[in-house]
Design an enzyme around this catalytic site. Structure first.
Site, PDB file in Angstrom:
ATOM      1  N   HIS A 359     -10.840 -38.393 -29.858  1.00 33.89           N
ATOM      2  CA  HIS A 359      -9.482 -37.909 -29.551  1.00 33.89           C
ATOM      3  C   HIS A 359      -8.794 -38.640 -28.413  1.00 33.89           C
ATOM      4  O   HIS A 359      -7.727 -38.215 -27.972  1.00 33.89           O
ATOM      5  CB  HIS A 359      -9.502 -36.423 -29.201  1.00 33.89           C
ATOM      6  N   LYS A 547       3.797 -30.411 -22.423  1.00 36.19           N
ATOM      7  CA  LYS A 547       2.464 -30.928 -22.725  1.00 36.19           C
ATOM      8  C   LYS A 547       1.689 -30.962 -21.412  1.00 36.19           C
ATOM      9  O   LYS A 547       2.279 -30.757 -20.347  1.00 36.19           O
ATOM     10  CB  LYS A 547       2.536 -32.336 -23.322  1.00 36.19           C
ATOM     11  N   ARG A 548       0.371 -31.218 -21.461  1.00 35.80           N
ATOM     12  CA  ARG A 548      -0.384 -31.341 -20.218  1.00 35.80           C
ATOM     13  C   ARG A 548       0.227 -32.430 -19.335  1.00 35.80           C
ATOM     14  O   ARG A 548       0.798 -33.405 -19.841  1.00 35.80           O
ATOM     15  CB  ARG A 548      -1.849 -31.653 -20.521  1.00 35.80           C
ATOM     16  N   LYS A 553       1.242 -39.724 -20.005  1.00 39.64           N
ATOM     17  CA  LYS A 553       2.274 -39.046 -20.790  1.00 39.64           C
ATOM     18  C   LYS A 553       3.666 -39.249 -20.184  1.00 39.64           C
ATOM     19  O   LYS A 553       4.671 -38.971 -20.783  1.00 39.64           O
ATOM     20  CB  LYS A 553       1.951 -37.553 -20.918  1.00 39.64           C
ATOM     21  N   THR A 655       0.455 -33.727 -31.006  1.00 41.88           N
ATOM     22  CA  THR A 655       0.710 -32.750 -32.064  1.00 41.88           C
ATOM     23  C   THR A 655       1.969 -31.956 -31.729  1.00 41.88           C
ATOM     24  O   THR A 655       2.634 -31.463 -32.627  1.00 41.88           O
ATOM     25  CB  THR A 655      -0.491 -31.790 -32.231  1.00 41.88           C
ATOM     26  N   LYS A 659       5.426 -30.451 -33.914  1.00 41.43           N
ATOM     27  CA  LYS A 659       5.971 -29.089 -33.845  1.00 41.43           C
ATOM     28  C   LYS A 659       7.482 -29.134 -33.572  1.00 41.43           C
ATOM     29  O   LYS A 659       8.252 -28.349 -34.141  1.00 41.43           O
ATOM     30  CB  LYS A 659       5.235 -28.284 -32.755  1.00 41.43           C
TER      31      LYS A 659
HETATM   32  C1  26W Z   1     -14.611 -34.663 -20.746  1.00 43.93           C
HETATM   33  C2  26W Z   1     -13.219 -34.337 -20.342  1.00 43.93           C
HETATM   34  C3  26W Z   1     -12.270 -34.358 -21.477  1.00 43.93           C
HETATM   35  C4  26W Z   1     -11.592 -33.209 -21.801  1.00 43.93           C
HETATM   36  C5  26W Z   1     -10.727 -33.203 -22.865  1.00 43.93           C
HETATM   37  C6  26W Z   1     -12.078 -35.483 -22.219  1.00 43.93           C
HETATM   38  C7  26W Z   1     -11.225 -35.479 -23.269  1.00 43.93           C
HETATM   39  C8  26W Z   1     -10.548 -34.354 -23.602  1.00 43.93           C
HETATM   40  C9  26W Z   1      -9.660 -34.334 -24.815  1.00 43.93           C
HETATM   41  C10 26W Z   1     -10.163 -35.327 -25.822  1.00 43.93           C
HETATM   42  C11 26W Z   1      -8.256 -34.582 -24.509  1.00 43.93           C
HETATM   43  C12 26W Z   1      -7.369 -34.227 -25.650  1.00 43.93           C
HETATM   44  O1  26W Z   1      -6.991 -33.087 -25.807  1.00 43.93           O
HETATM   45  N1  26W Z   1      -6.973 -35.212 -26.462  1.00 43.93           N
HETATM   46  C13 26W Z   1      -5.867 -35.021 -27.358  1.00 43.93           C
HETATM   47  O2  26W Z   1      -6.306 -34.679 -28.655  1.00 43.93           O
HETATM   48  C14 26W Z   1      -5.209 -34.361 -29.490  1.00 43.93           C
HETATM   49  C15 26W Z   1      -5.765 -33.858 -30.803  1.00 43.93           C
HETATM   50  O3  26W Z   1      -6.358 -34.875 -31.513  1.00 43.93           O
HETATM   51  C16 26W Z   1      -4.303 -35.559 -29.653  1.00 43.93           C
HETATM   52  O4  26W Z   1      -3.192 -35.169 -30.420  1.00 43.93           O
HETATM   53  C17 26W Z   1      -3.845 -36.059 -28.287  1.00 43.93           C
HETATM   54  O5  26W Z   1      -3.107 -37.246 -28.431  1.00 43.93           O
HETATM   55  C18 26W Z   1      -5.038 -36.290 -27.396  1.00 43.93           C
HETATM   56  O6  26W Z   1      -4.625 -36.602 -26.074  1.00 43.93           O
END
Ligand code: 26W
Length: 820
Positions: A359, A547-548, A553, A655, A659
């Site tokens: 992701h 968004k976060r 971003k 995503t 929306k």
């Molecule tokens: C280990 C710490 C950590 C925590 C969360 C690493 C990575 C994450 C996630 C992978 C971050 C995340 O939410 N990624 C998002 O995933 C969405 C669903 O696929 C995508 O639409 C976003 O672009 C992506 O940033």
């Protein structure tokens, strides 16, 4: 479709009965919170029959099951969604009106189930909705965090994190299933015992253990009686311990186990895209994975005469990023140590069971664990990973004799660390990215060596969203309008929505569409006034970025541009300017200082701009406190403009972008993530695209970046905005407050590259893009046409389409149908 009739009188009786037996009250005396619980329990009664019937059908048909393993499920509220999918929403609304209450207010009583950070967690929630609606059997496997994503308060413009006590009043939809409890072991050491046949057994000794208790939440399919299960594991100590009955050693151990159980499920880590490397996080990962894997194996054996050999024919594990990757080693452990299989067979089963979704390409998000920590916490699992690594390295050497670089880059254990992505790729049968561009970057850059070695594993699954929450529930006015024009098939087949295209030029349709948008803006303006105390004009352009908060971003690009616009308006009061409201919503990870400072900057700009009477309300800036799933539904419905402005190549998919599009907002964005595919569907003339391409960004990065000083020195507007960061313009009491942001762009001190995310490089293109937005908005009919075409082009971005692709190309599940 298999819609069940709704019995209004029965539902009313059920609510009244619940209010009476739960609270000894009648409707007049009950609080809104009490009525919420009564309504939720009445709804649960309706769900239970379908849940049972689904279980029956599973027993009868023995379909293949997907286990969606995820540290995060960002579910939001359940009541409204369950009623929507039961097709009871309107009926219940009416029933409650007859009892003198308003369903919307009752829904507002429910806390969001915020067991996730952002995109990845919300995607998991959308996927569960689609799995049930399409009639596939799935378990979501996760953790029952006692505290979810923190609540955000804004005090003096700063973010304050407040614990999210979402379980304070209980969760009316959950079912605690102690009968399926599992024991999970941590620490100790591994002993080798040899049996009478000379076979070695590896036994973990001297460990601490916790009991994992599953709590099940129903996932209701739309109008089809299919109810899947989100199984989140709670932790309990092994011994509900009695002080007197322990000797000293056991007393110590009992206390430690009690603490471990309490800690492990206490709280969701609030980091999005940043690996903190905390021991407790690894404990959380193994805790829910061990319990889920053990239960999946048990269930398979129960249904297949205790024979495990064909496990992969009826079960598949989808790993939501690397967070649950320890599942491959845990499955190996169960097959080797508990089922007594030989390595080769256990490996064959594991590699046919596990699949991994990536992701993010942000390198700070890559999970790596120090060997010392990993082997101390999970000694047996670590042995197994060592053996997986040993064999994988041999395979690399066979394929690339003498190429030691390959081993260095691809090994699972290297440099004192366990690399979870490498483990997931080596041990699974599928690796997928979440948008076409993202998958291409994985194949050609980030995971190039793995792609070259095993290209057959790699595939793309472009993300999607559920139209049932984000249109049918979140925007009832537009949902009804769509149904009036094309019927209601779009609810379960979003490709139908393209039939709206014939209305794009129809003046009446345009007026109705924009009128609905206006009403949704009024609804949001009311929310903003109530929650932020800021008055905004629903006739202004609502330009939204929610968004976060993360540097990639580029919320900073957005607010710098607002500062620039403000300067323009002040300098040229006569300049034609269409009134605009810039709306932000974002949580920053608690330890991410620059992100938190950006929130303060947004609020500081808001303070100055919103209180400057001289600009006649042309510009407003709003930071919506505590952005979350429940208020997101309203925000998407009210947006004119959707800000999707990540540095190209950095946003895996996005995503939220989808929306907004579904709700008829125009995207201002870069060619990043799924934006690329959205533009392909809606047509470039119906979006406003700007900025560097991902190839250009990657090119700069490979050549040491670019020099933002040149822009600073040559572009006076940009220079002025940057100087306002350090001359006290937005911080009269503390001119140095925003120095770190200034430095990050120009790198006057540190040795990192300056402006890592190309904000100044893209600034002019972004400002011009906003001029195109303004011009387009002035053309009322043209805008309405674009908005309708956005909604009408959204078919591809349903999570139903995404899930069907996962089923066809990765999981190969069987469909079930359930009648009551
Ligand atoms: C280990 C710490 C950590 C925590 C969360 C690493 C990575 C994450 C996630 C992978 C971050 C995340 O939410 N990624 C998002 O995933 C969405 C669903 O696929 C995508 O639409 C976003 O672009 C992506 O940033």
């Amino acid at each position: 479709m298999n819609k069940r009739p709704f019995d209004k009188e029965m539902f009313k009786r059920s609510v009244l009965y619940n209010v009476k037996t739960l609270y000894r009250r009648n409707m007049e005396e009950a609080t809104q919170q009490q009525i919420f619980h009564a309504v939720a329990l009445a709804t649960k009664d309706a769900v239970i029959d379908a849940w049972l019937a689904t279980q029956e059908e599973i027993k009868k048909k023995d379909p293949k099951i997907v286990y969606y393993m995820s540290m995060e499920f960002l579910m939001g509220r359940a009541l409204g969604n369950n009623l929507i999918n039961l097709t009871f929403y309107d009926g219940v609304k009416e029933a409650l009106e007859e009892l003198g209450c308003d369903l919307n207010l009752i829904e507002d009583q429910e806390p969001d189930a915020a067991l996730g950070n952002g995109g990845l967690g919300r995607l998991a929630a959308c996927f569960l909705d689609s799995l049930s609606t399409l009639g596939y059997v799935a378990y979501g496997c996760g953790i029952r965090y006692h505290y979810g994503m923190f609540k955000q308060k804004i005090e003096d413009g700063y973010q304050i994190e407040v614990p999210d006590e979402w379980l304070q009043n209980g969760n009316p939809f959950e079912l605690r299933r102690t009968e399926y409890a599992k024991i999970v072991k941590f620490g100790g050491y591994v002993d080798v015992e040899v049996d009478e046949k000379g076979r070695q057994h590896f036994v973990q000794k001297g460990y601490q253990s916790v009991r994992a208790i599953p709590c099940d939440l129903p996932i209701v399919g739309y109008g089809n009686n299919v109810v899947n299960t989100l199984r989140i594991w709670d932790a309990e100590p092994m011994n509900s311990f009695h002080l007197a009955s322990f000797d000293k050693g056991e007393y110590q151990k009992a206390v430690e186990e009690e603490n471990l159980a309490k800690l492990i499920v206490e709280v969701l880590y609030p980091n999005d895209n940043h690996m903190a490397g905390k021991e407790l996080r690894l404990k959380q990962q193994y805790f829910f994975i061990s319990a889920s894997v053990q239960r999946a194996v048990d269930k398979y054996k129960e249904d297949h005469n205790g024979d495990i050999h064909k496990f992969y024919e009826k079960a598949t594990f989808q790993l939501n990023d690397t967070h649950p990757t320890v599942a491959v080693a845990e499955l190996m452990r169960v097959l080797l140590d508990e089922e007594g299989l030989e390595w080769d067979e256990a490996w064959d089963i594991t590699t046919k069971t596990c699949a991994y979704t990536n992701h993010t390409i942000m390198s700070e998000a890559l999970e790596k664990w120090p060997i010392e920590l990993f082997s101390r916490l999970l000694p047996r699992v670590y042995q197994i990973i060592e053996e997986i690594n040993r064999r994988f390295v041999l395979e690399i050497q066979r394929k690339y004799p003498g190429d030691y670089e390959k081993v260095r880059k691809m090994a699972i254990i290297y440099d004192g660390q366990v690399k979870m992505a490498h483990l997931a790729i080596a041990s699974g049968y599928s690796v997928n990215g979440v948008a076409r561009l993202h998958t291409e970057i994985l194949k050609n850059q980030e995971l190039k060596d793995f792609y070259q070695m095993m290209p057959e594993k790699f595939n793309n699954k472009t993300n999607g969203i559920t139209q049932r929450r984000f249109l049918l529930h979140g925007n009832p006015l537009l949902a009804n309008w769509v149904t009036d024009h094309i019927g209601d098939d779009w609810i379960t087949d979003l490709s139908q929505i393209s039939r709206l295209k014939i209305y794009a030029d129809d003046e009446k349709a345009q007026q109705e569409f924009m009128n609905i948008k206006y009403q949704n803006k009024v609804r949001l303006a009311k929310y903003i006034l109530e929650h932020n105390g800021v008055e905004v004009d629903p006739r202004s352009i609502f330009d939204v970025q929610v968004k976060r908060l993360h540097e990639y971003k580029r919320q900073l690009l957005n607010i710098l541009h607002v500062m620039y616009l403000y300067n323009q308006i002040k300098d040229h009061p006569e300049m034609p300017f269409y009134p605009r409201t810039f709306i932000f919503g974002a949580k920053a990870a608690a330890g991410y200082h620059r992100a938190k400072l950006t929130i303060k900057l947004i609020n500081s700009v808001a303070d100055v701009v919103n209180n400057d009477a001289s600009i006649n309300g042309k510009l407003k800036v709003v930071f919506i406190e505590d952005y979350r799933v429940s208020n997101a539904e309203w925000i998407f419905a009210a947006a004119d403009v959707s800000e999707q402005i990540s540095t190209a190549s950095k946003e895996a998919s996005g995503t939220g972008n989808m929306k907004f599009m579904l709700n008829g907002a125009i995207t201002i964005g870069t060619m990043d993530g799924a934006n690329v595919e959205m533009v392909e569907e809606m047509g470039e003339e119906n979006a406003v695209i700007f900025g560097l391409s991902s190839d250009e960004v990657i090119n700069y990065e490979q050549n040491g970046g670019y020099n933002p000083m040149e822009i600073f020195n040559s572009d006076q507007d940009i220079r002025r905005v940057l100087m306002q960061l350090i001359n006290g313009y937005y911080a009269p009491n503390d001119p140095e407050r925003f120095r770190d942001i200034y430095d990050s762009l120009l790198n006057t001190k540190s040795s990192d590259r300056a402006d890592t995310y190309f904000i100044l490089k893209d600034f002019r293109a972004y400002a011009q893009a906003h001029q195109r937005i303004e011009a387009a908005y002035r053309d009322e009919k043209g805008w309405a046409k674009k908005a309708i075409l956005n909604t009408a082009s959204c078919g591809k971005f349903s999570s139903d389409r995404t899930i069907q692709e996962y089923v066809d190309e990765i999981w190969h599940l069987d469909k079930i149908s359930v009648t009551l």
